[in-house]
Design a protein around this motif. Structure first.
Motif, PDB file in Angstrom:
ATOM      1  N   ALA A 149       1.029  -1.267   0.088  1.00  0.00           N
ATOM      2  CA  ALA A 149      -0.093  -0.017  -0.132  1.00  0.00           C
ATOM      3  C   ALA A 149       0.823   1.306   0.072  1.00  0.00           C
ATOM      4  CB  ALA A 149      -0.881   0.083   1.275  1.00  0.00           C
ATOM      5  N   PRO A 150       0.243   2.228  -0.605  1.00  0.00           N
ATOM      6  CA  PRO A 150       0.835   3.663  -0.592  1.00  0.00           C
ATOM      7  C   PRO A 150       0.551   4.444   0.764  1.00  0.00           C
ATOM      8  CG  PRO A 150      -1.310   3.853  -1.525  1.00  0.00           C
ATOM      9  CD  PRO A 150      -1.067   2.402  -0.927  1.00  0.00           C
TER      10      PRO A 150
ATOM     11  N   PRO B 190       1.478  -2.590   4.981  1.00  0.00           N
ATOM     12  CA  PRO B 190       1.188  -1.029   4.636  1.00  0.00           C
ATOM     13  C   PRO B 190       2.125  -0.223   4.451  1.00  0.00           C
ATOM     14  CG  PRO B 190       0.653  -2.322   7.103  1.00  0.00           C
ATOM     15  CD  PRO B 190       1.573  -3.218   6.353  1.00  0.00           C
TER      16      PRO B 190
ATOM     17  N   GLU C 122       5.038   2.048   5.226  1.00  0.00           N
ATOM     18  CA  GLU C 122       5.912   2.434   6.643  1.00  0.00           C
ATOM     19  C   GLU C 122       5.658   3.563   6.949  1.00  0.00           C
ATOM     20  OE1 GLU C 122       6.827   1.798   3.294  1.00  0.00           O
ATOM     21  OE2 GLU C 122       8.903   2.111   2.914  1.00  0.00           O
TER      22      GLU C 122
ATOM     23  N   GLY D 250       7.190  -3.203   6.943  1.00  0.00           N
ATOM     24  CA  GLY D 250       8.588  -3.260   6.327  1.00  0.00           C
ATOM     25  C   GLY D 250       8.523  -2.281   5.208  1.00  0.00           C
TER      26      GLY D 250
ATOM     27  N   LYS E 296      11.236  -2.276   1.210  1.00  0.00           N
ATOM     28  CA  LYS E 296      11.480  -3.078   0.033  1.00  0.00           C
ATOM     29  C   LYS E 296      11.988  -4.449   0.293  1.00  0.00           C
ATOM     30  CE  LYS E 296      15.023  -3.186  -3.758  1.00  0.00           C
ATOM     31  NZ  LYS E 296      14.044  -3.576  -4.732  1.00  0.00           N
TER      32      LYS E 296
ATOM     33  N   VAL F   6       8.703  -6.489   0.804  1.00  0.00           N
ATOM     34  CA  VAL F   6       8.199  -6.399  -0.687  1.00  0.00           C
ATOM     35  C   VAL F   6       8.516  -7.423  -1.552  1.00  0.00           C
ATOM     36  CG1 VAL F   6       7.312  -5.233  -2.625  1.00  0.00           C
ATOM     37  CG2 VAL F   6       7.277  -4.120  -0.468  1.00  0.00           C
TER      38      VAL F   6
ATOM     39  N   PHE G 114      -0.772  -4.100  -6.075  1.00  0.00           N
ATOM     40  CA  PHE G 114       0.142  -2.947  -5.425  1.00  0.00           C
ATOM     41  C   PHE G 114      -0.518  -1.460  -5.724  1.00  0.00           C
ATOM     42  CE2 PHE G 114       3.176   0.605  -6.710  1.00  0.00           C
ATOM     43  CZ  PHE G 114       3.973   0.676  -5.623  1.00  0.00           C
TER      44      PHE G 114
ATOM     45  N   SER H 200       3.763   4.513  -6.493  1.00  0.00           N
ATOM     46  CA  SER H 200       4.290   5.468  -7.707  1.00  0.00           C
ATOM     47  C   SER H 200       4.683   4.475  -8.828  1.00  0.00           C
ATOM     48  CB  SER H 200       5.523   6.142  -7.219  1.00  0.00           C
ATOM     49  OG  SER H 200       6.638   4.966  -6.624  1.00  0.00           O
TER      50      SER H 200
ATOM     51  N   TYR I 292       8.186  -1.707 -11.575  1.00  0.00           N
ATOM     52  CA  TYR I 292       9.251  -2.702 -10.793  1.00  0.00           C
ATOM     53  C   TYR I 292       8.266  -3.813 -10.402  1.00  0.00           C
ATOM     54  CZ  TYR I 292      11.960  -4.749  -7.153  1.00  0.00           C
ATOM     55  OH  TYR I 292      12.639  -5.625  -6.454  1.00  0.00           O
ATOM     56  N   ILE I 293       7.501  -3.532  -9.502  1.00  0.00           N
ATOM     57  CA  ILE I 293       6.682  -4.697  -9.132  1.00  0.00           C
ATOM     58  C   ILE I 293       6.053  -5.820 -10.209  1.00  0.00           C
ATOM     59  CG2 ILE I 293       4.823  -5.415  -7.466  1.00  0.00           C
ATOM     60  CD1 ILE I 293       6.264  -3.542  -5.442  1.00  0.00           C
TER      61      ILE I 293
ATOM     62  N   GLN J 237      -1.467  -0.427  -9.424  1.00  0.00           N
ATOM     63  CA  GLN J 237      -1.462   1.050  -9.845  1.00  0.00           C
ATOM     64  C   GLN J 237      -0.725   1.859  -9.550  1.00  0.00           C
ATOM     65  OE1 GLN J 237      -6.061  -0.692  -8.724  1.00  0.00           O
ATOM     66  NE2 GLN J 237      -5.601   1.492  -8.154  1.00  0.00           N
ATOM     67  N   GLY J 238      -0.496   2.712 -10.291  1.00  0.00           N
ATOM     68  CA  GLY J 238       0.760   3.806 -10.334  1.00  0.00           C
ATOM     69  C   GLY J 238       0.442   5.099 -10.143  1.00  0.00           C
TER      70      GLY J 238
ATOM     71  N   CYS K 208      -4.810   9.913  -6.038  1.00  0.00           N
ATOM     72  CA  CYS K 208      -4.309   9.735  -7.371  1.00  0.00           C
ATOM     73  C   CYS K 208      -5.296  10.154  -8.402  1.00  0.00           C
ATOM     74  CB  CYS K 208      -3.859   8.113  -7.234  1.00  0.00           C
ATOM     75  SG  CYS K 208      -5.737   7.381  -6.910  1.00  0.00           S
TER      76      CYS K 208
ATOM     77  N   PHE L 191       1.886  15.678  -6.655  1.00  0.00           N
ATOM     78  CA  PHE L 191       1.276  15.086  -5.618  1.00  0.00           C
ATOM     79  C   PHE L 191       1.122  15.938  -4.445  1.00  0.00           C
ATOM     80  CE2 PHE L 191       0.228  11.090  -3.288  1.00  0.00           C
ATOM     81  CZ  PHE L 191      -0.653  10.758  -4.072  1.00  0.00           C
TER      82      PHE L 191
ATOM     83  N   SER M 173      -0.169   4.639 -15.381  1.00  0.00           N
ATOM     84  CA  SER M 173      -0.939   4.694 -14.132  1.00  0.00           C
ATOM     85  C   SER M 173      -1.404   3.153 -13.606  1.00  0.00           C
ATOM     86  CB  SER M 173      -2.159   5.671 -14.181  1.00  0.00           C
ATOM     87  OG  SER M 173      -1.895   6.915 -14.439  1.00  0.00           O
TER      88      SER M 173
HETATM   89  P1  NAD Z   1       5.750   4.322  -3.112  1.00  0.00           P
HETATM   90  O1  NAD Z   1       5.876   3.791  -4.469  1.00  0.00           O
HETATM   91  O2  NAD Z   1       7.003   5.112  -2.624  1.00  0.00           O
HETATM   92  O3  NAD Z   1       5.355   3.210  -2.184  1.00  0.00           O
HETATM   93  C1  NAD Z   1       4.322   2.346  -2.209  1.00  0.00           C
HETATM   94  C2  NAD Z   1       4.652   1.205  -1.515  1.00  0.00           C
HETATM   95  O4  NAD Z   1       5.794   0.385  -2.179  1.00  0.00           O
HETATM   96  C3  NAD Z   1       5.191   1.215  -0.116  1.00  0.00           C
HETATM   97  O5  NAD Z   1       4.554   0.083   0.592  1.00  0.00           O
HETATM   98  C4  NAD Z   1       6.441   1.080  -0.156  1.00  0.00           C
HETATM   99  O6  NAD Z   1       7.207   0.437   1.020  1.00  0.00           O
HETATM  100  C5  NAD Z   1       6.578   0.071  -1.055  1.00  0.00           C
HETATM  101  N1  NAD Z   1       8.090   0.360  -2.012  1.00  0.00           N
HETATM  102  C6  NAD Z   1       8.817   1.657  -2.084  1.00  0.00           C
HETATM  103  N2  NAD Z   1       9.811   1.518  -2.695  1.00  0.00           N
HETATM  104  C7  NAD Z   1      10.015   0.257  -2.783  1.00  0.00           C
HETATM  105  C8  NAD Z   1      10.985  -0.552  -3.709  1.00  0.00           C
HETATM  106  N3  NAD Z   1      12.157   0.102  -4.083  1.00  0.00           N
HETATM  107  N4  NAD Z   1      10.744  -1.888  -3.880  1.00  0.00           N
HETATM  108  C9  NAD Z   1       9.670  -2.440  -3.267  1.00  0.00           C
HETATM  109  N5  NAD Z   1       8.744  -1.751  -2.688  1.00  0.00           N
HETATM  110  C10 NAD Z   1       8.803  -0.507  -2.607  1.00  0.00           C
HETATM  111  O7  NAD Z   1       4.508   5.438  -3.316  1.00  0.00           O
HETATM  112  P2  NAD Z   1       3.898   6.379  -2.080  1.00  0.00           P
HETATM  113  O8  NAD Z   1       4.813   7.581  -2.051  1.00  0.00           O
HETATM  114  O9  NAD Z   1       3.713   5.615  -0.976  1.00  0.00           O
HETATM  115  O10 NAD Z   1       2.523   6.798  -2.855  1.00  0.00           O
HETATM  116  C11 NAD Z   1       2.098   7.843  -3.375  1.00  0.00           C
HETATM  117  C12 NAD Z   1       2.292   7.470  -4.898  1.00  0.00           C
HETATM  118  O11 NAD Z   1       1.057   6.539  -5.024  1.00  0.00           O
HETATM  119  C13 NAD Z   1       1.659   8.412  -5.953  1.00  0.00           C
HETATM  120  O12 NAD Z   1       2.426   8.488  -7.000  1.00  0.00           O
HETATM  121  C14 NAD Z   1       0.216   8.255  -6.135  1.00  0.00           C
HETATM  122  O13 NAD Z   1      -0.188   8.620  -7.270  1.00  0.00           O
HETATM  123  C15 NAD Z   1       0.167   6.818  -6.148  1.00  0.00           C
HETATM  124  N6  NAD Z   1      -1.232   6.498  -5.863  1.00  0.00           N
HETATM  125  C16 NAD Z   1      -1.597   5.784  -6.754  1.00  0.00           C
HETATM  126  C17 NAD Z   1      -3.225   5.169  -6.749  1.00  0.00           C
HETATM  127  C18 NAD Z   1      -3.926   4.681  -7.806  1.00  0.00           C
HETATM  128  O14 NAD Z   1      -5.044   4.213  -7.759  1.00  0.00           O
HETATM  129  N7  NAD Z   1      -3.316   4.609  -9.211  1.00  0.00           N
HETATM  130  C19 NAD Z   1      -3.487   5.328  -5.352  1.00  0.00           C
HETATM  131  C20 NAD Z   1      -3.070   5.808  -4.334  1.00  0.00           C
HETATM  132  C21 NAD Z   1      -1.527   6.453  -4.716  1.00  0.00           C
END
Ligand code: NAD
Length: 497
Positions: A162-163, A189, A191, A219, A221, A224, A238, A241, A247-248, A262-263, A296, A399, A470
């Motif tokens: 989750a984000p 969740p 972190e 936790g 990376k 994950v 997922f 971002s 990557y995932i 979802q990005g 988002c 954002f 996205s």
């Molecule tokens: P993020 O990608 O930094 O992190 C999301 C999750 O990924 C976290 O749980 C984090 O622990 C994990 N993560 C981070 N880096 C990682 C790595 N290198 N390897 C594996 N896992 C890793 O995103 P964020 O900053 O928490 O959230 C904001 C982003 O989420 C914005 O880009 C927003 O647009 C997007 N978002 C998209 C939607 C949608 O429905 N498209 C909804 C909500 C948020």
């Protein structure tokens, strides 16, 4: 700015160290890596989050795998009973959860309440699994006397990552349907905002799921990657971002898993000359600035069509100036702080870059001060006019509470601009013309289209996901897409001699 007269009390000053929930028990992580959880309105540390080890995540998958056969053999109408109970429990804890969301994320309390409501909506949807999970059959479907049917079966262990921007809601787009379909689950969740999910799991603990059906590991990376590489994990959902989504998607797919990612987003709101602007203005401003721009589905680029743009810009700037910025626990506040210092620095840097790129800065939210919260990560409403479509303000996801305005001569140009984005999460049109609205809906490449609606967020029974960068995958979250993602369809052809 708000004067904080209406500040709700915090639920707790400090939440201690978060615990994992594995096999029906809360367990302390033994990891020597941990992070601080910070209230962004005050910059105070309000909890510690362990960054779980590979072994701890594997233990959660062990628990989910061990209970899977027993859970899938539990009839669907029995599987949904803990979900019914959970809904009732969440109604009881609704306000408390909303307040925790605001404390750790910063969003205005009404936004937090709305997100908890959306979370509960997904439980309600999943309670319909006995109907939703039915297959189909056709007598003599293959030949005379040979009947054909398909049934749906769960696959095993699924996981969600989750984000930070919706601490309560996002995992609920996935796990209730997955678990109701007979799968077992692990939630990871963000972190940055782990307290809400920790509290949610304390409530889940009272709902009566068999141990192991639903687990949570805190936790980063390392956690994950462990989920991505464990052969027993059948699929990953997922939200986050775009670079991490990609990557995932790639790593999960390479490991043979189902995956929906979802990005990020950059959402265009088009305003036609025939729009009823004063009626639409609250919706436009709340789309762009609500949740401090950290949705988002937030409007980010405002595309003004026709000759009347100057007057429109004046109205937009005036409405943006009216937004009350402050601690989200204040009932009068419409915009809380940004959720983290790192994110605050990034948003300010992007405003700096936008200003340096020769876009016309009409309203500057940098340096905003909220009395009593001088350390908070506040950025006020920011409006750029006459933006160059090639500038970072139009191309990159910010954002944050930044409205970037582009002026175009007609609807075709507005559609072309929206479609030039590498993102395709959402897009809206404000108009009183059905023809223009239909054209927009038809041609814009985005997963969620709003017609006189600035945040086109699908309800739990509709699929949620974007286009282009996205979204990576095919089946979206929520609704029947979710049921398809979390079940395998098996065809059975029968002849009785
Ligand atoms: P993020 O990608 O930094 O992190 C999301 C999750 O990924 C976290 O749980 C984090 O622990 C994990 N993560 C981070 N880096 C990682 C790595 N290198 N390897 C594996 N896992 C890793 O995103 P964020 O900053 O928490 O959230 C904001 C982003 O989420 C914005 O880009 C927003 O647009 C997007 N978002 C998209 C939607 C949608 O429905 N498209 C909804 C909500 C948020």
């Amino acid at each position: 700015m708000s004067d904080n007269k209406n500040l709700l009390p915090v639920v707790k000053e400090h939440y201690g160290r978060m615990r994992n929930y594995i096999d029906g028990e809360f367990v302390e992580s033994t990891s020597d890596r941990a992070g601080d959880v910070i209230n962004p309105a005050t910059a105070e540390v309000i909890a510690t989050v362990p960054l779980s080890t590979k072994d701890e995540v594997t233990t959660a998958v062990d628990a989910a795998q061990d209970i899977f056969e027993e859970w899938r053999e539990t009839p669907p109408n029995i599987r949904v009973q803990p979900i019914f109970r959970l809904k009732t429990l969440f109604e009881k804890h609704y306000e408390e959860l909303a307040r925790i969301v605001t404390q750790e994320h910063g969003k205005a309390i009404d936004e937090a309440r709305g997100s908890v409501r959306r979370m509960v909506d997904n439980l309600e949807f999943a309670c319909g699994i006995p109907s939703l999970m039915m297959g189909e059959n056709l007598e003599d479907g293959a030949a005379p006397g040979i009947d054909e049917e398909y049934i749906r079966q769960p696959l095993g262990v699924f996981a969600a990552v989750a984000p930070f921007n919706f601490p309560a809601m996002v995992p609920f787009w996935f796990w209730p349907s997955a678990v109701a379909c007979g799968n077992t689950f692990v939630v990871k969740p963000s972190e940055q905002v782990p307290i809400t999910m920790n509290r949610i799991y304390e409530i889940i603990d009272d709902a009566g799921f068999p141990p192991g059906v639903i687990n949570m590991v805190h936790g980063d990376k390392e956690a994950v990657d462990t989920l991505l590489d464990d052969d027993r994990v059948q699929g990953i959902s997922f939200v986050g971002s775009t670079p991490i989504a990609r990557y995932i998607y790639e790593r999960a797919a390479a490991n043979g898993k189902r995956v929906q990612c979802q990005g990020g987003a950059k959402n265009f709101l088009t305003v036609m000359p025939d729009a009823n602007l004063s009626a639409c203005m609250p919706n436009i401003v709340s789309s762009c600035l609500g949740n401090t721009g950290q949705r988002c589905l937030a409007g980010a680029v405002l595309v003004l069509v026709g000759d009347n743009a100057d007057a429109m810009v004046d109205q937009i700037v005036a409405a943006a100036k009216e937004m009350t910025v402050g601690n989200g626990l204040d009932e009068t506040v419409q915009m809380g702080p940004l959720a983290a210092k790192r994110h605050y620095d990034r948003v300010v840097a992007m405003i700096d870059a936008g200003a340096a790129e020769d876009n016309n800065l009409r309203l500057d939210g940098r340096g905003v001060r909220v009395e009593g919260y001088e350390n908070g990560y506040f950025v006020g409403p920011t409006v750029f006019d006459h933006c160059d479509p090639k500038s970072s303000l139009i191309q990159e996801e910010i954002f944050g509470p930044v409205i970037s305005i582009v002026r175009v001569p007609d609807l075709d140009a507005a559609i072309e601009l929206a479609n030039s984005s590498r993102y395709g999460n959402a897009s809206s049109i404000y108009t009183s013309s059905g023809k223009a609205a239909r054209q927009y809906r038809y041609h814009v490449r985005g997963g969620n289209i709003g017609i006189n609606i600035g945040v086109p967020a699908p309800m739990a029974y509709f699929p949620f996901g974007g286009y282009k960068e996205s979204f990576f995958g095919d089946l979206h979250g929520q609704g029947k897409d979710g049921i398809n993602f979390f079940t395998e369809r098996k065809v059975v052809i029968t002849r009785w001699m």
